[in-house]
Design a protein around this motif. Structure first.
Motif, mmCIF file in Angstrom:
data_model
loop_
_atom_site.group_PDB
_atom_site.id
_atom_site.type_symbol
_atom_site.label_atom_id
_atom_site.label_comp_id
_atom_site.label_asym_id
_atom_site.label_seq_id
_atom_site.Cartn_x
_atom_site.Cartn_y
_atom_site.Cartn_z
ATOM 1 N N ARG A 1 -17.666 7.442 -16.780
ATOM 2 C CA ARG A 1 -17.510 8.593 -15.887
ATOM 3 C C ARG A 1 -17.968 8.263 -14.470
ATOM 4 N N ASN A 2 -18.928 7.336 -14.349
ATOM 5 C CA ASN A 2 -19.517 7.015 -13.049
ATOM 6 C C ASN A 2 -18.921 5.767 -12.401
ATOM 7 N N SER A 3 -17.849 5.209 -12.955
ATOM 8 C CA SER A 3 -17.292 3.950 -12.466
ATOM 9 C C SER A 3 -15.993 4.158 -11.690
ATOM 10 N N PRO A 4 -15.865 3.568 -10.507
ATOM 11 C CA PRO A 4 -14.626 3.695 -9.734
ATOM 12 C C PRO A 4 -13.392 3.217 -10.482
ATOM 13 N N ILE A 5 -13.540 2.217 -11.354
ATOM 14 C CA ILE A 5 -12.377 1.692 -12.068
ATOM 15 C C ILE A 5 -11.691 2.771 -12.891
ATOM 16 N N SER A 6 -12.452 3.757 -13.350
ATOM 17 C CA SER A 6 -11.888 4.820 -14.181
ATOM 18 C C SER A 6 -10.943 5.725 -13.408
ATOM 19 N N TYR A 7 -11.006 5.686 -12.082
ATOM 20 C CA TYR A 7 -10.202 6.577 -11.251
ATOM 21 C C TYR A 7 -9.209 5.798 -10.384
ATOM 22 N N ALA A 8 -8.959 4.541 -10.751
ATOM 23 C CA ALA A 8 -8.083 3.705 -9.940
ATOM 24 C C ALA A 8 -6.677 4.295 -9.815
ATOM 25 N N SER A 9 -6.218 5.016 -10.828
ATOM 26 C CA SER A 9 -4.856 5.574 -10.776
ATOM 27 C C SER A 9 -4.715 6.622 -9.680
ATOM 28 N N ARG A 10 -5.856 7.155 -9.198
ATOM 29 C CA ARG A 10 -5.798 8.194 -8.165
ATOM 30 C C ARG A 10 -5.780 7.603 -6.750
#
Length: 654
Positions: free
Chosen positions: A577-586
């Motif tokens: 939840r706290n990692s930028p990689i989890s939101y790369a699609s955005r």
């Protein structure tokens, strides 16, 4: 309030070039002589023919009555000056005999010093890591790795170099050098513990030794212990464990009782502000009690300095400024003596504690050595970069504002050089500091990492926020990010940006964000939360907290920041939840990624992971890897390249 911008000389101002930034000489490691008359320091520069940093050693009169004298010629790494107890000799380390291998040398202070008179004291294969002259004037405590054996040399020659993990890093041991005979004796009672600091009781009594169970930062920093070592016999007394990131042991005496203090995150915490912890070492056995001497303070100790004839002095980060404190032996509390705008660092004091030297920096003045009475005023002794006074700098303003939940925050704004607020709005780059336990102080900063004025002289406004997690505002402020990076610290940054947009300083259509290390994480995090930023730069940043906990130098501390580890089951994990990689699609923001190939603090895999995700989603980006570099950039060519790329990236997108 803004600081009035300094005006260059009557001639037209010089252009700030990347070469001027990189080749700027800087003083480091000041050392006040025990008698309070002289200050020695090193000057580090990059401008040598080999493109690597080199340094020279200088000495100056503490009262500023005479110009500084250069003792060494700067053709080698001459560094770490320290004084003999009688102030008659100056010790230093130097690699002039074998590049990259520091040996101990000694120069007599007779008024006609030069490197030709320097006496070589060691020829320890592998070099000297650190040292401390002892009170008897006949002995120097050395911190050094074991010398290579014949078997080690055979294996190196034949490439038989398989590493057994856990034993792959050399242990630094405590050794005692007899100056008369040149004999080096190893203190064996510490076993295989890795020694990181040593300091002697001022009366010539035992050495206080700070060690880790292993040279690996994880778990080394969480296994720190204090020991007493008798310099004559080498007998060791273990005082027991101390807190995370322990450093700066300092002896002091009150009513005939010797105390031993040190800096560390209080025990029971992995994330939070440093504290001053104190104990009275027992005659035998481990310490029974450690007293927290800075509990409840809203400032953060950064340095603790032993004074032979009095209680210790300390520097405290105090918002955007730095304060000097002295311990009151009666109340066991620190009392403020003075507060200086900007940054003080490298505190060193005479035997009596009546005279001190420090590195001081304000908004438009780079760090230089200052000295004087403990009560002030201090006189500037060094002037290592006078050429910078011909540059027109951006006006630097102090900011005070509130977070979305009402918490008071501070930061800095640098306006484009030669411009005022009335000329806005400007393209704004938000430059987030690393750590997160660090801060942007009201000082002059001009490096690849702290490149605010580099951007301001190119026409950008620069915002340097101090969000939660940093230093200068006490323990709770620093501990707020534990397990929650990218939460309140992100909204703290956003509140400052919104303030500058509303005030007409920042053009909302031309926003950029940058940072190095934890600041690189925040840049990557920001562009996954919003499309407001038109460009971003991620320097040595974290993209995946789970991978960082498993591979970075400070894994256990990174796990405390990210919130979890990948070996706690199949998830979902807090660190995801706290990692930028989890939101790369955005992400839609163009990103410049800069990383050192040999970085072990934040391994290169963090950047590769982020690069592959951006490539997968078709995000405009460039990925630059610097060979031989670790967590920062040290080679001249690499620093020049990074500075030029940073400006070019923002010129392209903002």
């Amino acid at each position: 309030m803004p600081h009035p911008a300094p005006q260059p000389a009557a001639e037209p101002p010089d252009l700030l070039t990347a070469e001027l930034v990189v080749d700027m000489a800087a003083p480091v490691a000041p050392a006040m002589s025990p008698d309070g008359r002289l200050v020695a320091y090193s000057v580090v520069a990059n401008s040598g023919r080999d493109g690597r940093p080199h340094s020279s050693v200088w000495v100056a009169a503490a009262d500023g009555s005479a110009a500084p004298r250069r003792l060494t010629d700067g053709t080698a790494r001459d560094a770490a000056p320290k004084w003999a107890p009688d102030s008659a000799f100056l010790f230093l380390t130097s690699d002039r005999e074998e590049r990259g291998t520091a040996q101990l040398r000694r120069i007599p202070l007779d008024g006609s010093e030069d490197i030709a008179k320097a006496e070589s004291l060691t020829r320890w294969r592998g070099g000297i890591c650190d040292y401390y002259p002892l009170a008897d004037g006949r002995t120097v405590a050395l911190l050094a790795e074991d010398e290579p054996t014949a078997e080690d040399e055979r294996r190196e020659a034949e490439g038989d170099d398989a590493k057994v993990w856990g034993r792959h890093l050399p242990v630094t041991r405590l050794r005692l050098l007899d100056l008369a005979t040149g004999e080096v004796r190893t203190v064996n009672g510490l076993g295989d513990r890795h020694v990181v600091e040593v300091i002697q009781r001022p009366d010539g009594g035992p050495l206080a030794v700070l060690s880790w169970a292993t040279p690996e930062p994880d778990p080394g920093v969480t296994t720190a212990g204090l020991h007493l070592v008798a310099p004559g016999t080498g007998a060791v007394q273990d005082l027991g464990p101390v807190g995370v990131e322990a450093r700066s042991p300092a002896w002091w005496n009150h009513d005939g009782t010797w105390h031993l203090a040190h800096l560390a995150v209080p025990r029971g915490h992995l994330v939070g502000a440093s504290a001053v912890l104190d104990t009275v070492p027992p005659a035998t056995g481990p310490t029974v009690e450690q007293r927290h001497l800075t509990v409840g303070m809203s400032v953060c100790p950064t340095e603790l300095v032993q004074v032979s004839d009095g209680p210790p002095l300390a520097l405290f980060a105090d918002g955007l400024d730095t304060a000097l404190y002295r311990l009151d032996p009666q109340s066991l509390r620190f009392h403020r003596l003075s507060c200086a705008t900007g940054t003080l660092a490298g505190l060193t004091a005479s035997r009596s504690g009546e005279t001190l030297a420090v590195l001081a920096s304000t908004a438009y003045e780079p760090r230089n050595v200052h000295a004087g009475p403990t009560g002030g005023p201090l006189v500037r002794l060094s002037d290592t970069s006078p050429e910078l006074r011909r540059i027109r700098w951006g006006v630097q303003e102090r900011l005070g504002y509130r977070a979305s939940d009402g918490l008071p925050l501070d930061g800095l704004l640098i306006l484009p050089a030669g411009r005022t607020r009335d000329d806005g709005p400007f393209p704004l780059v938000t430059l987030v500091h690393g750590g997160p336990y660090f801060r942007s102080a009201d000082e002059f900063a001009l490096t690849v990492v702290d490149c605010g004025q580099w951007l301001a002289t190119a026409g950008y406004a620069v915002f340097l926020p101090n969000p939660r997690g940093g230093s200068g505002h006490g323990h709770e402020f620093a501990a707020a990010v534990a397990g929650a990076v990218g939460g309140d610290e992100w909204t703290d940054i956003l509140a400052g940006i919104d303030l500058l947009v509303a005030g007409g300083v920042a053009d909302p259509g031309r926003l950029g964000i940058s940072g190095w290390s934890h600041g690189g994480f925040m840049a990557a995090w920001a562009i996954g939360r919003t499309e407001r930023f038109k460009a971003a730069i991620m320097g040595a940043g974290i993209s995946d907290w789970g991978m960082q906990a498993g591979t970075g130098d400070d894994g256990i501390l990174d796990a405390a920041l990210g919130g979890s580890t990948g070996w706690k089951g199949p998830g979902p994990h807090i660190h995801d939840r706290n990692s930028p990689i989890s939101y790369a699609s955005r992400i839609r923001t163009p990103v410049l990624i800069l990383h050192g190939e040999q970085d072990t603090n934040v391994p290169l895999g963090q950047a590769i992971h982020f690069h592959r995700a951006l490539r997968h989603f078709g995000v405009e980006h460039e990925f630059i890897v610097y060979p031989r570099e670790g967590h920062g950039l040290h080679e001249r060519a690499h620093q020049l390249d990074a500075l030029r790329r940073i400006r070019s990236w923002y010129d392209r997108w903002l």
